[in-house]
Design a protein around this motif. Sequence first.
Motif, PDB file in Angstrom:
ATOM      1  N   TYR A 134       0.829  -1.202   0.029  1.00 35.04           N
ATOM      2  CA  TYR A 134      -0.052  -0.187  -0.064  1.00 35.04           C
ATOM      3  C   TYR A 134       0.793   1.143  -0.028  1.00 35.04           C
ATOM      4  N   ALA A 135       0.368   2.168  -0.557  1.00 36.25           N
ATOM      5  CA  ALA A 135       0.978   3.514  -0.269  1.00 36.25           C
ATOM      6  C   ALA A 135       0.071   4.604   0.113  1.00 36.25           C
ATOM      7  N   ARG A 136       0.570   5.711   1.016  1.00 37.60           N
ATOM      8  CA  ARG A 136      -0.461   6.812   1.147  1.00 37.60           C
ATOM      9  C   ARG A 136      -0.245   7.813   0.244  1.00 37.60           C
ATOM     10  N   PHE A 137      -1.409   8.337   0.026  1.00 33.64           N
ATOM     11  CA  PHE A 137      -1.514   9.507  -1.164  1.00 33.64           C
ATOM     12  C   PHE A 137      -2.106  10.627  -0.410  1.00 33.64           C
ATOM     13  N   GLU A 138      -1.694  11.918  -0.833  1.00 30.00           N
ATOM     14  CA  GLU A 138      -2.325  13.257  -0.033  1.00 30.00           C
ATOM     15  C   GLU A 138      -2.633  13.897  -1.558  1.00 30.00           C
ATOM     16  N   PHE A 139      -3.802  14.192  -1.366  1.00 26.11           N
ATOM     17  CA  PHE A 139      -4.725  15.211  -2.388  1.00 26.11           C
ATOM     18  C   PHE A 139      -5.077  16.570  -1.769  1.00 26.11           C
ATOM     19  N   GLU A 140      -4.623  17.770  -2.166  1.00 27.09           N
ATOM     20  CA  GLU A 140      -4.757  18.775  -1.652  1.00 27.09           C
ATOM     21  C   GLU A 140      -5.566  19.900  -2.636  1.00 27.09           C
ATOM     22  N   VAL A 141      -6.656  20.653  -2.175  1.00 26.27           N
ATOM     23  CA  VAL A 141      -7.309  21.501  -2.995  1.00 26.27           C
ATOM     24  C   VAL A 141      -7.353  22.748  -2.167  1.00 26.27           C
ATOM     25  N   SER A 142      -6.619  23.728  -2.820  1.00 22.59           N
ATOM     26  CA  SER A 142      -6.553  25.082  -2.060  1.00 22.59           C
ATOM     27  C   SER A 142      -6.998  26.151  -2.989  1.00 22.59           C
ATOM     28  N   ASP A 143      -7.533  27.210  -2.152  1.00 24.36           N
ATOM     29  CA  ASP A 143      -7.969  28.521  -3.024  1.00 24.36           C
ATOM     30  C   ASP A 143      -7.874  29.870  -2.332  1.00 24.36           C
ATOM     31  N   ASN A 144      -7.908  30.795  -3.136  1.00 22.66           N
ATOM     32  CA  ASN A 144      -7.565  32.081  -2.287  1.00 22.66           C
ATOM     33  C   ASN A 144      -8.985  32.724  -2.130  1.00 22.66           C
ATOM     34  N   GLY A 145      -9.934  32.270  -2.044  1.00 25.43           N
ATOM     35  CA  GLY A 145     -11.236  32.596  -2.134  1.00 25.43           C
ATOM     36  C   GLY A 145     -11.838  33.234  -0.700  1.00 25.43           C
ATOM     37  N   ILE A 146     -13.134  33.358  -0.548  1.00 24.25           N
ATOM     38  CA  ILE A 146     -13.546  33.803   0.575  1.00 24.25           C
ATOM     39  C   ILE A 146     -13.630  33.355   1.839  1.00 24.25           C
ATOM     40  N   GLY A 147     -12.857  32.066   1.917  1.00 24.67           N
ATOM     41  CA  GLY A 147     -12.735  31.458   3.168  1.00 24.67           C
ATOM     42  C   GLY A 147     -14.230  30.991   3.879  1.00 24.67           C
ATOM     43  N   MET A 148     -13.980  30.429   5.165  1.00 24.79           N
ATOM     44  CA  MET A 148     -15.131  29.862   6.088  1.00 24.79           C
ATOM     45  C   MET A 148     -14.831  30.652   7.219  1.00 24.79           C
ATOM     46  N   SER A 149     -16.036  30.593   7.979  1.00 23.70           N
ATOM     47  CA  SER A 149     -15.977  31.144   9.539  1.00 23.70           C
ATOM     48  C   SER A 149     -15.762  29.722  10.341  1.00 23.70           C
ATOM     49  N   GLU A 150     -15.190  30.016  11.624  1.00 18.90           N
ATOM     50  CA  GLU A 150     -14.846  29.086  12.453  1.00 18.90           C
ATOM     51  C   GLU A 150     -16.203  28.359  12.833  1.00 18.90           C
TER      52      GLU A 150
END
Length: 198
Positions: free
Chosen positions: A104-120
């Motif tokens: 097995y292998a561990r894979f990391e997928f990342e999706v990032s944006d410089n958008g409006i963000g979210m409140s806590e």
Amino acid sequence: DMLALIDDLLEMSKLDYGRIELKAEPCNLKEQLDIVLDMFKVEAEEKAVNIEENFELPEQEVYIDALRFRRIMSNLISNAIKFTLYNGSVRVSARQKRVSQSGYARFEFEVSDNGIGMSEDFMRRMFEAFEREETSTQTGYLGGTGLGLSITKRLLNIMGGSIKVKSKKDVGSTFTVDLPLKLVQQVEKKPPTVEQEE
């Protein structure tokens, strides 16, 4: 969109009652990600959103339910584009982290944006069904079923994966998926047959 809501509700009920069977088939992860990104080309162009790709993936295939994997990634990419302002950018990264002796292998997928963000406050309940943050006026985006992230989290649970999120209001969001996948072992090629001399 009523059809999308019905599809999502059906998917949710199957996930909640454990009626989903994963179909693991040999797949090339980069090819699968390319298919997903192609789906959002027009949407990104309409908002002048620049999509950056950063893939560090082996050529080796993995066993994965390709349809479910594409569903997870398209939910995340779709959200990133929706909640990014005109002229924004979205970054999609993928890498193989480590390989274990069990194949097995561990894979990391990342999706990032410089958008409006979210409140806590929203981040505490974002994976619950029908939760949506009231941000439609800012991005011009209205609607959605409010089930995308909930389905994503449940699918990842079944696949043995996890999802984390970092977000800051008016700065952007980053979703990180961690997924263990079985590598397709290379079949040894038969040695070429040697022709006997007469």
